[in-house]
Design a protein around this motif. Structure first.
Motif, PDB file in Angstrom:
ATOM      1  N   ALA A 110      -5.320  -4.706  29.024  1.00 27.18           N
ATOM      2  CA  ALA A 110      -4.016  -5.178  28.874  1.00 27.18           C
ATOM      3  C   ALA A 110      -3.756  -6.616  28.504  1.00 27.18           C
ATOM      4  N   LEU A 111      -4.511  -7.043  28.434  1.00 21.86           N
ATOM      5  CA  LEU A 111      -4.337  -8.954  28.345  1.00 21.86           C
ATOM      6  C   LEU A 111      -4.503  -9.514  26.782  1.00 21.86           C
ATOM      7  N   SER A 112      -5.208  -8.785  26.728  1.00 14.20           N
ATOM      8  CA  SER A 112      -5.680  -8.423  24.900  1.00 14.20           C
ATOM      9  C   SER A 112      -4.530  -8.044  24.007  1.00 14.20           C
ATOM     10  N   ASN A 113      -4.015  -7.554  24.834  1.00 12.65           N
ATOM     11  CA  ASN A 113      -3.387  -7.080  23.698  1.00 12.65           C
ATOM     12  C   ASN A 113      -2.136  -7.745  23.854  1.00 12.65           C
ATOM     13  N   PHE A 114      -1.618  -8.184  25.209  1.00 15.87           N
ATOM     14  CA  PHE A 114      -0.798  -9.279  25.505  1.00 15.87           C
ATOM     15  C   PHE A 114      -0.156 -10.536  24.540  1.00 15.87           C
ATOM     16  N   MET A 115      -1.214 -10.763  24.459  1.00 17.75           N
ATOM     17  CA  MET A 115      -2.068 -12.293  23.475  1.00 17.75           C
ATOM     18  C   MET A 115      -1.170 -11.921  22.536  1.00 17.75           C
ATOM     19  N   VAL A 116      -2.064 -10.332  21.818  1.00 17.37           N
ATOM     20  CA  VAL A 116      -1.716 -10.344  20.232  1.00 17.37           C
ATOM     21  C   VAL A 116      -0.746 -10.109  20.505  1.00 17.37           C
TER      22      VAL A 116
END
Length: 509
Positions: free
Chosen positions: A24-30
């Motif tokens: 979820a954090l990786s998606n948020f960053m993008v």
């Protein structure tokens, strides 16, 4: 993308939540990086010695690269493995983020933003695919809810974080902050996700289709970005780019419709529901994103707002959307999605008309209210559109349809950014000419002269006032045009047949 039915058993329950948070954090960053640069464009332009209009390449470059790479995600995952692609994308995203922050020129910055977009494109669908693999069926709804929250929070937090960093640190740090996040996600993925790696298969790739895709999109975007600086088709270079984009587009369509393994499955457009749905999605997203681009730049260049405050004004829409997202999700399946989409898009059109009444004397809450009220309708537009488009295609075409839908949505953002800024600049020139032609400055000059101002100061005050009002009128005209586009999008959705129930939307995004 093949999935093992019991792949979630390969990760211990104690580690599953941690893996879910990392994804979820990786998606948020993008998603965050799609909007974090919007309010920073004036800072970037000033630091690099370029016009703010040139600075928008930082926005469009990322969006276009991401759009080109999204259709490749499925092929990459099958060819190299889902986890390997995810990890490689994270490493590349972190590297290009650092290079963006170190860029001393616009050319290098745009090139690195292209690299960011290419690496960021697979992260969104890969993060969702991996979430579905590590959570059991009964927990996937909550996992997708967490993923969707990051998708909504990203655009909301982007302008605020970007504005705060630009005002208090330096615009370079809007890119540097990605490095620790990318590093954490990379090492966590290596430690946690290896058990759910997918098998690799040797697959053909449509190289000619890929080259044609990059060619026509590149020509189109360069034409849109440079056109306003070169008097459009009066410049032979712009005319040449337009012709090349048109030829490339036609060649791309012909090739993809006749290729056995097309990189973009255009045959999906034979489904009326899908075509109507993605057309409404592209028009609505383009018109909606126009406000995200114009408002921060107008507030900073004309209204005296800091990047932080401009970001806060812009972000109210996404913040409000979080409150109604669960309601919209529950209504899908109970209410005709076409009614939900039509009502939500009409609501967005009304908000555009509301914003078109703004004046140069508008205070903070006058600017915030239409942003806030608009946000409540956003989930009722995004969630049911996924049902409409994916229910119209055959189950075997769902993954391709989802990729094409994301491609068109991202391209709509990139094209809308260029088009709306061109219209806004042209409208400023027209409004300024109209104001000057009717201006009667004698009384103002007399009043200012009596207050002790010199003639040069008086002329500058009048010129600044005219520029501010012309910019304001151009903003109003831009929102009126957006309202008309949204009204058309609301009618287009009715070309779609009523969607079938129980649609698997897991391939979306």
């Amino acid at each position: 993308m093949p999935q093992q039915a019991d792949s979630y058993t390969l990760i211990a329950p104690s580690r599953r939540l941690l893996a879910g948070l990392v994804l979820a954090l990786s998606n948020f960053m993008v998603v965050l990086d799609l909007t974090i640069a919007n309010v920073s464009v004036p800072h970037i332009a000033g630091n690099l010695g370029i016009a703010p209009s040139q600075g928008t390449w930082v926005i469009t470059g990322y969006a276009v690269a991401e759009a080109i790479c999204v259709p490749l995600t499925g092929w990459l995952a099958l060819r190299f493995g889902t986890v390997r692609v995810f990890i490689a994308s994270m490493v590349g995203f972190g590297f290009f983020s650092v290079m963006c922050g170190l860029s001393p020129t616009l050319g290098m910055l745009v090139a690195c933003r292209l690299g960011q977009g290419i690496c960021g494109g697979p992260i969104m669908p890969m993060s969702q695919t991996l979430l579905l693999r590590i959570f059991p069926p009964e927990a996937r709804g909550r996992a997708m809810g967490l993923w969707a929250m990051t998708t909504l929070l990203g655009p909301a937090m982007g302008p605020i974080i970007g504005g705060y960093i630009s005002d208090n640190w330096s615009w370079h740090w809007i890119f540097f902050i990605n490095l620790p996040v990318a590093a954490i996600c990379t090492f966590a993925a290596i430690a946690l996700l290896k058990p759910v790696e997918t098998d690799r298969r040797i697959l053909p790739i449509d190289r000619i289709g890929l080259v044609l895709l990059i060619f026509w999109i590149g020509c189109l975007q360069i034409m849109l970005d440079l056109g306003r600086e070169h008097d459009w088709f009066a410049d032979p270079m712009i005319l040449t780019l337009a012709i090349l984009a048109g030829i490339g587009f036609v060649a791309f369509i012909i090739w993809e419709l006749t290729e056995e393994h097309p990189i973009v499955n255009l045959r999906i457009f034979r489904h009326r529901g899908f075509t109507a749905g993605v057309l409404a999605l592209a028009l609505s997203f383009g018109a909606y994103f126009a406000s995200i681009v114009v408002i921060p730049q107008w507030l900073q260049t004309s209204m005296g707002y800091t990047a932080t405050m401009a970001g806060i004004v812009t972000a109210f829409t996404a913040m409000a959307a979080l409150t109604t997202a669960p309601i919209a999700a529950r209504m899908v399946g109970k209410v005709d999605p076409r009614i939900m989409v039509c009502g939500a898009v009409l609501w967005l059109a009304i908000m555009s008309v509301w914003r078109s009444q703004w004046t140069s004397g508008a205070d903070f809450w006058t600017l915030v209210m239409p942003q806030l009220v608009q946000g409540f309708a956003m989930p009722f537009f995004i969630v049911p559109l996924t049902t409409i488009t994916l229910s119209a295609v055959h189950p075997s075409e769902t993954a391709s349809a989802a990729g094409l839908q994301n491609f068109l949505r991202t391209m709509a953002i990139a094209i809308a950014t260029s088009v709306v800024l061109t219209f806004w600049e042209d409208a400023q020139k027209v409004s300024r000419s109209e104001i000057v032609s009717t201006l009667q400055p004698d009384a103002v000059q007399s009043s200012l002269s009596g207050a002790g101002f010199g003639m040069d100061q008086i002329r500058q005050i009048i010129a600044n006032t005219v520029d501010q009002e012309a910019t304001m009128l151009a903003v109003d005209h831009t929102f009126l045009i957006s309202a008309f586009v949204l009204l058309f999008a609301a009618s287009v959705i009715w070309l779609s047949p009523k969607p079938k129930p129980n649609v698997d939307t897991s391939a979306a995004h």
